[in-house]
Design an enzyme around this catalytic site. Sequence first.
Site, PDB file in Angstrom:
ATOM      1  N   TYR A 162     -76.684  18.618 -28.702  1.00 42.51           N
ATOM      2  CA  TYR A 162     -77.457  18.007 -29.795  1.00 42.51           C
ATOM      3  C   TYR A 162     -76.828  18.223 -31.165  1.00 42.51           C
ATOM      4  CZ  TYR A 162     -81.000  18.785 -26.137  1.00 42.51           C
ATOM      5  OH  TYR A 162     -81.688  18.861 -24.957  1.00 42.51           O
ATOM      6  N   CYS A 205     -64.198  26.702 -20.008  1.00 38.91           N
ATOM      7  CA  CYS A 205     -62.965  25.946 -19.999  1.00 38.91           C
ATOM      8  C   CYS A 205     -63.199  24.567 -20.601  1.00 38.91           C
ATOM      9  CB  CYS A 205     -62.481  25.842 -18.562  1.00 38.91           C
ATOM     10  SG  CYS A 205     -60.737  25.573 -18.522  1.00 38.91           S
ATOM     11  N   GLU A 206     -63.517  24.556 -21.872  1.00 42.44           N
ATOM     12  CA  GLU A 206     -63.872  23.298 -22.520  1.00 42.44           C
ATOM     13  C   GLU A 206     -63.843  23.520 -24.034  1.00 42.44           C
ATOM     14  OE1 GLU A 206     -66.782  21.178 -20.386  1.00 42.44           O
ATOM     15  OE2 GLU A 206     -67.598  20.244 -22.182  1.00 42.44           O
TER      16      GLU A 206
HETATM   17  N1  LLP Z   1     -94.979  18.187 -24.758  1.00 42.05           N
HETATM   18  C1  LLP Z   1     -94.208  17.285 -24.145  1.00 42.05           C
HETATM   19  C2  LLP Z   1     -94.827  16.208 -23.400  1.00 42.05           C
HETATM   20  C3  LLP Z   1     -92.821  17.389 -24.232  1.00 42.05           C
HETATM   21  O1  LLP Z   1     -92.064  16.482 -23.618  1.00 42.05           O
HETATM   22  C4  LLP Z   1     -92.236  18.453 -24.957  1.00 42.05           C
HETATM   23  C5  LLP Z   1     -90.787  18.593 -25.032  1.00 42.05           C
HETATM   24  C6  LLP Z   1     -93.082  19.380 -25.566  1.00 42.05           C
HETATM   25  C7  LLP Z   1     -94.451  19.212 -25.453  1.00 42.05           C
HETATM   26  C8  LLP Z   1     -92.566  20.559 -26.333  1.00 42.05           C
HETATM   27  O2  LLP Z   1     -91.801  20.197 -27.418  1.00 42.05           O
HETATM   28  P1  LLP Z   1     -91.347  21.323 -28.484  1.00 42.05           P
HETATM   29  O3  LLP Z   1     -92.581  21.786 -29.194  1.00 42.05           O
HETATM   30  O4  LLP Z   1     -90.753  22.426 -27.716  1.00 42.05           O
HETATM   31  O5  LLP Z   1     -90.394  20.634 -29.353  1.00 42.05           O
HETATM   32  N2  LLP Z   1     -84.008  20.311 -24.798  1.00 42.05           N
HETATM   33  C9  LLP Z   1     -84.353  19.799 -26.111  1.00 42.05           C
HETATM   34  C10 LLP Z   1     -85.838  19.616 -26.281  1.00 42.05           C
HETATM   35  C11 LLP Z   1     -86.461  18.753 -25.225  1.00 42.05           C
HETATM   36  C12 LLP Z   1     -87.935  18.672 -25.405  1.00 42.05           C
HETATM   37  C13 LLP Z   1     -88.588  17.977 -24.283  1.00 42.05           C
HETATM   38  N3  LLP Z   1     -89.990  17.862 -24.391  1.00 42.05           N
HETATM   39  C14 LLP Z   1     -83.785  20.731 -27.171  1.00 42.05           C
HETATM   40  O6  LLP Z   1     -83.184  21.730 -26.824  1.00 42.05           O
HETATM   41  O7  LLP Z   1     -83.918  20.472 -28.354  1.00 42.05           O
END
Ligand code: LLP
EC number: 4.1.1.20
Length: 470
Positions: free
Chosen positions: A371, A398-399
Amino acid sequence: MRAHEAGALHGNDAAPTWLPYPSDVNTLIDGLWSRTTRRTVDGAVEVGGVDVRRIAEEVGTPAFVLDEDDFRRRARRFRDAFAEAFRPHAGADVYYAGKAFLCGAVARWVEEDGLGLDVCTGGELAVALRAQFPPERIALHGNNKSVAEIRRALEAGVGRIVVDSLDEVDLVDAVAAELGVRAAVMLRVTTGVEAHTHEFIATAHEDQKFGLSLTGGIAFEAVRRVLDAAQLDLVGLHSHIGSQIFDTGGFEVAARRVLDLVAQVRDELGHTITHLDLGGGFGVMYNTQHTPAEPEALASGIAGIVEKQCHDLELEVPHLAFEPGRAIAGPSTQTLYTVGTVKDVRLGGPHHRVYVSVDGGMSDNVRTALYDADYSCLLSGRVSAEPPEVVRVVGKHCESGDIVVKDEYLPADVRRGDLISVPVTGAYCYSLASNYNHVPRPPVVAVKDGEIRTLLRRETEEDLLGLDVG
Ligand code: LLP
């Protein structure tokens, strides 16, 4: 195509404009570190009353160090802030989004602290159930739930299943019929909001996989189908616009569009929708560019938005729910690494860049590569009187895109054996971790009152080799 980070041609003397030159490179910058983090008298960083040098000695590095007090206070603060803001109405619940980081201990803390739990796969559900999380406080998400996942959730008696597509309405109805139970469902609505965040973590614009679109009446049709279904009870509507969001503008548009649908359902189907879940997505401070709002300000801001729109549409304010993950888990944790190779790379002319390699990398934090996230870091095993220099902290994979911290000031004498801490790694780091290059996953240890408690142990080579049964 995006230019490769490692190929950028600016040198050590060209720190990004957002990165301030530190007056003291040893300072723990306010807002970046969990609440019990401080320097000990002899200069090392301490968290939860434990010196990071002791953590390195006892559990090794890399290690995720979770400040238990910080996590739990943040969880309770979100719970209270939203409950308070919606107290004049039907109230509000906070579900911790387990995808940010989940293990048995975390599920138990969340339970004890009175939050609900959002899970989005059978695996997350399994962790919650093994921790004896009360099923009625669990919400099951997912854009492609399997029959087995739906069955398990219904057998366990989860409080709500958030249905993501028209065919899932029928699927959940059929599985509920087969089990002879009723299923409480919410419908995830795509509101068409373009959240101002990285495109991979924006989830409410039209051209992506989640939810039931308001456009073309799909969401309305889903409501009609749920109301007609034999085994389904409609709990309410759900919207999640994306992640790492700082302003309430996106929530305002999303809430208005979902409430328009609530009004349409009232007017055309004579049904009152009583619950509304506005998801999570609240941003955190990864570096000094980010200025997240306090939970109380967020909650009262969103309450004001919902109240006004309900008033305009002559609706009762529904019972609200929110699902913060990152904002609870992220700031609670730092990753502790040991420095290995330090390399001063000449880039032509006067330009150069110092690469500081650590003993983990994109296998424990892929967010920089995935990201473009900008993390920060600190020399944490000692202080130094040397002048600050801009470095790039890279992993052992390795990247060349294996970058943990793109740009940060560290003391010029940073060297092999030093400990480095990267703050705000509690969300989507362990949960996105991999075994790339057969690197075992680090442990997650909780620190509190001078004690270290391992929540997830370090993976071993035996764990990895044990999978290889061919
Ligand atoms: N509710 C739903 C339906 C979601 O899809 C998500 C996150 C959350 C709550 C929680 O969102 P938060 O408050 O944690 O932003 N891997 C990515 C983030 C993916 C989030 C997916 N859904 C990253 O590292 O930024």
